[in-house]
Design a protein around this motif. Structure first.
Motif, short mmCIF file in Angstrom:
data_model
loop_
_atom_site.label_atom_id
_atom_site.label_comp_id
_atom_site.label_asym_id
_atom_site.label_seq_id
_atom_site.Cartn_x
_atom_site.Cartn_y
_atom_site.Cartn_z
N SER A 18 0.84 -1.20 0.00
CA SER A 18 0.00 0.00 0.00
C SER A 18 0.87 1.25 0.00
O SER A 18 1.95 1.28 0.61
CB SER A 18 -0.91 0.01 1.24
N LYS A 19 0.40 2.28 -0.68
CA LYS A 19 1.08 3.58 -0.66
C LYS A 19 0.63 4.43 0.51
O LYS A 19 1.19 5.51 0.75
CB LYS A 19 0.84 4.30 -1.98
N ASN A 20 -0.40 3.99 1.22
CA ASN A 20 -0.88 4.73 2.39
C ASN A 20 0.06 4.53 3.58
O ASN A 20 0.76 3.51 3.67
CB ASN A 20 -2.28 4.25 2.78
N HIS A 69 -4.97 7.79 4.77
CA HIS A 69 -4.82 8.21 3.38
C HIS A 69 -5.50 9.56 3.18
O HIS A 69 -6.46 9.91 3.87
CB HIS A 69 -5.41 7.17 2.42
N GLN A 72 -6.66 8.49 -1.87
CA GLN A 72 -6.97 7.14 -2.32
C GLN A 72 -6.79 6.13 -1.20
O GLN A 72 -5.74 6.07 -0.56
CB GLN A 72 -6.08 6.74 -3.50
N ASP A 74 -5.86 2.81 -0.38
CA ASP A 74 -5.09 1.74 -1.01
C ASP A 74 -4.98 0.58 -0.03
O ASP A 74 -4.20 0.63 0.93
CB ASP A 74 -3.70 2.29 -1.38
N GLN A 102 -8.38 -1.83 5.40
CA GLN A 102 -8.97 -0.84 4.51
C GLN A 102 -9.58 0.29 5.33
O GLN A 102 -9.90 0.13 6.51
CB GLN A 102 -10.07 -1.48 3.65
#
Length: 663
Positions: A18-20, A69, A72, A74, A102
């Motif tokens: 994940s980029k979060n 986030h 988005q 992610d 999530q």
């Protein structure tokens, strides 16, 4: 107080990273520490951090995390988090997750030792247990796909399923790619054979191209042989129907001139070597109409004798039940004209196809496993040891079943297109079979004893099922005994009792009258119940799933439908047999689906070999290690036995048994 070493493991699937940013907190018996945003999780990596914590936390209970986030969301698949306390001798705590993270919500992951409600004497996990189950019951709701059938997870499409029940990318790609290959193969075979005439049984060879094993080739060569026909009741795709006769069946009416046959059956009965396979469940089921053409069903009875050499030979076949006021149906015997006897056996094999796929495979394997899965998610929190024990055996079951409901047994699905019990008959058959499903039939020692199959040296299904059951039971018993010391501890575990009730009274629509328990009163009863659940999801499903490609690829050995009515005379010809069997289109579709679902799965987890570690601590790991060692011994013993067999039996080899109902 001091420096904590923290390791975070991210899953290996394509989108697991994940980029979060992820924020972490440590929660101990004496306090809580916010660690801040420590990482952006990287796929298939283990990331390590050292954090100085000023507070004294004591023994760690939870790791809390939240994925932050801005634009988005992610999703992140977290495997586990490990925390080692201050100093070289600091204790290491393991927090198993194995789920998607999530949204913005804070997720609490309990330490992996596991404890029951009774064992949680200080109530350290009480609030977490209650909140987790409350949330799960909103997410995992019971559905009723068709009235009268046992319940399933609510949801009409794959997107309705909880994210943690969906195929990961490698499984999804393989499943959908194999379906595309199967459909392409189907289109080619249809186009090649569409304008050809089918006049002989050998014409079915046109559908057999490649991708099938040695046993499938053997079936193609030997399917007409009586011994081969009988062998399938012992060790074929559906070994669940055969039973030793204790009297001549009431439905078996002997037409005039059959006195000698009756005497021979009585003789075998007295010697304990008479067996029967009764398909009465199919009687009265409405047959399908395919492409405006009426299809046909029968409800055969097969009487067989067990030879001293272990061969099981058919003695008589009755295709329909007798009717009051009508002449008795004919009895087909091996001395009949060859085509008449072969046609009678084809009818039996087609009837076996119906019961295998609907009763043995779909109901007893897939739908039962889904009841266990939904009840587990609704009743057992992740800290519960029975949840930790059973959860690896429930992987992917909800998605594969939803795919089946939407593609195989749905309106206009595969069953409606090519199977004689489709078009609604399959639903009636499922209802009938469900009403007869007993608890003892899911336990191999009880089931095999009831059917009189114990001690038959040529019944390798029975031998291997018993061995595998015993190994599974010892594994379950070993784990259960770590967390329950007395029968009272079992009785007082309200979560465990709720799980049992959820299965029997809710998911199975009240199955107490068929032996399913609605409460667990002792350690032995709890071990038995959990073993039934795990064996059903593993060994039992594999024993009825793995043989499909071997036994069903050659269409005359397992016709999905019959296009002419059951014969009432014995003047059959080759044309009669060919015209009764599935046509080109039906046969081609049967082969395509059989290949896709029956092939050995490249993405599979063998029994007991799951990578997920839901338990922390040395004792449960030792129990699992012993389980794996016993499975390896059984696998090798089956391999060695099979080397001396004319037809190897492999469907219960632990290395081939899948860890859950995932296909």
């Amino acid at each position: 107080m001091g420096v904590y070493r923290i390791r975070v493991s991210t899953g290996a699937s394509i989108f697991a990273g994940s980029k979060n940013q992820v924020q972490l907190w440590l929660v101990g018996e004496h306090g809580e520490a916010a660690l801040g945003a420590l990482l952006r999780p990287c796929r298939d990596q283990e990331q390590e951090f050292h954090v100085d914590v000023a507070e004294y936390l004591g023994s760690l209970l939870f790791v809390k995390l939240r994925k932050w986030h801005l634009l988005q969301d992610d999703a992140w698949f977290c495997n586990w988090i490990s925390v080692q306390g201050p100093g070289d001798g600091g204790a290491e705590y393991r927090f198993p997750c194995y789920r998607w993270v999530q949204g913005h919500a804070v997720l609490s992951i309990p330490e992996g030792t596991g404890c029951t409600m009774v064992g949680d004497t200080q109530g350290l996990f009480r609030k977490h247990r209650e909140e987790e189950l409350e949330e799960r019951r909103k997410l995992y709701r019971w559905g009723n796909w068709k009235a009268g059938l046992i319940l399933n997870v609510a949801g009409a499409s794959l997107s309705d399923l909880p994210a943690d029940e969906r195929f990961l990318e490698n499984k999804k790609i393989d499943f959908e790619a194999s379906l595309a290959v199967g459909l392409t193969d189907l289109a080619i075979k249809r186009s090649v054979n569409l304008l050809t005439n089918w006049d002989d049984l050998e014409d079915f060879n046109r559908l057999v191209w490649c991708g099938y094993g040695k046993l499938a080739e053997r079936v193609q060569r030997s399917w007409k042989e009586d011994a081969f026909f009988g062998y399938q009741f012992l060790n074929g795709a559906n070994p669940m129907l055969l039973r030793r006769s204790i009297c001549l069946p009431a439905r078996l009416v002997f037409p005039p001139g059959m006195e000698e046959l009756q005497a021979r059956l009585e003789e075998e009965l007295q010697g304990g070597t008479l067996f029967e396979a009764d398909f009465s469940l199919l009687d009265g089921i409405k047959a399908n109409v395919i492409s405006c053409s009426q299809q046909h069903l029968a409800a055969p009875l097969v009487m067989l004798k067990l030879q001293p050499d272990g061969q099981l030979l058919p003695m008589a076949i009755q295709l329909q039940l007798p009717r009051i006021g009508s002449a008795p149906p004919p009895l087909f015997v091996p001395t009949d004209p060859p085509m008449a006897w072969l046609l009678a056996k084809c009818w039996v094999r087609s009837s076996d196809f119906q019961l295998h796929e609907l009763q043995s495979h779909l109901l007893r394997g897939h739908l039962m496993a889904e009841v266990f899965a939904v009840a587990t998610m609704r009743s057992l929190p992740s800290v519960h040891p029975i949840f930790k024990l059973i959860i690896p055996h429930l992987r992917y079951t909800m998605e594969i079943n939803l795919r089946a409901r939407n593609g195989l047994v749905s309106d206009s699905g595969i069953f409606d297109q090519v199977v004689s019990s489709g078009g609604g008959g399959h639903l009636e058959l499922l209802k009938r079979a469900g009403a007869l499903l007993t608890y003892s039939s899911l336990c191999p020692p009880d089931d095999l004893a009831e059917r009189g199959l114990l001690g038959i040296k040529s019944c390798f299904y029975a031998q291997d099922a018993l061995r595998l059951w015993e190994i599974l039971y010892r594994y379950v018993e070993g784990m259960v005994n770590l967390y329950y010391q007395t029968d009272a501890a079992v009785r007082e575990d309200h979560e465990l009792q709720s799980w049992c009730r959820e299965i029997t009274e809710v998911g199975l629509l009240g199955a107490q009258d068929r032996g399913f328990p609605s409460s667990l009163q002792s350690l032995a009863q709890a071990c038995h119940f959990v073993t039934v659940c795990i064996f059903t999801c593993t060994g039992q499903h594999s024993s009825i799933h793995l043989g499909q490609l071997d036994w069903y690829s050659w269409i005359p050995n397992a016709p999905c439908t019959m296009r002419l009515p059951p014969p009432t005379t014995k003047d059959a010809t080759v044309k009669t047999v060919v015209d009764s069997l599935p046509d080109i289109s039906q046969s081609t579709l049967q082969m395509a689906i059989t290949w896709q679902l029956g092939r050995r799965q490249p993405v599979m987890v063998p029994l007991g070999q799951h990578e997920e570690e839901y338990f922390s601590g040395s004792e449960p790991k030792a129990v699992l290690k012993k389980f794996r060692e016993e499975l390896a011994v059984l696998d090798r013993e089956i391999e060695m036995r099979n080397e001396s067999l004319d037809i190897p039996y492999e469907y219960l080899r632990p290395s081939l048994v899948e860890n859950s109902v995932a296909i």
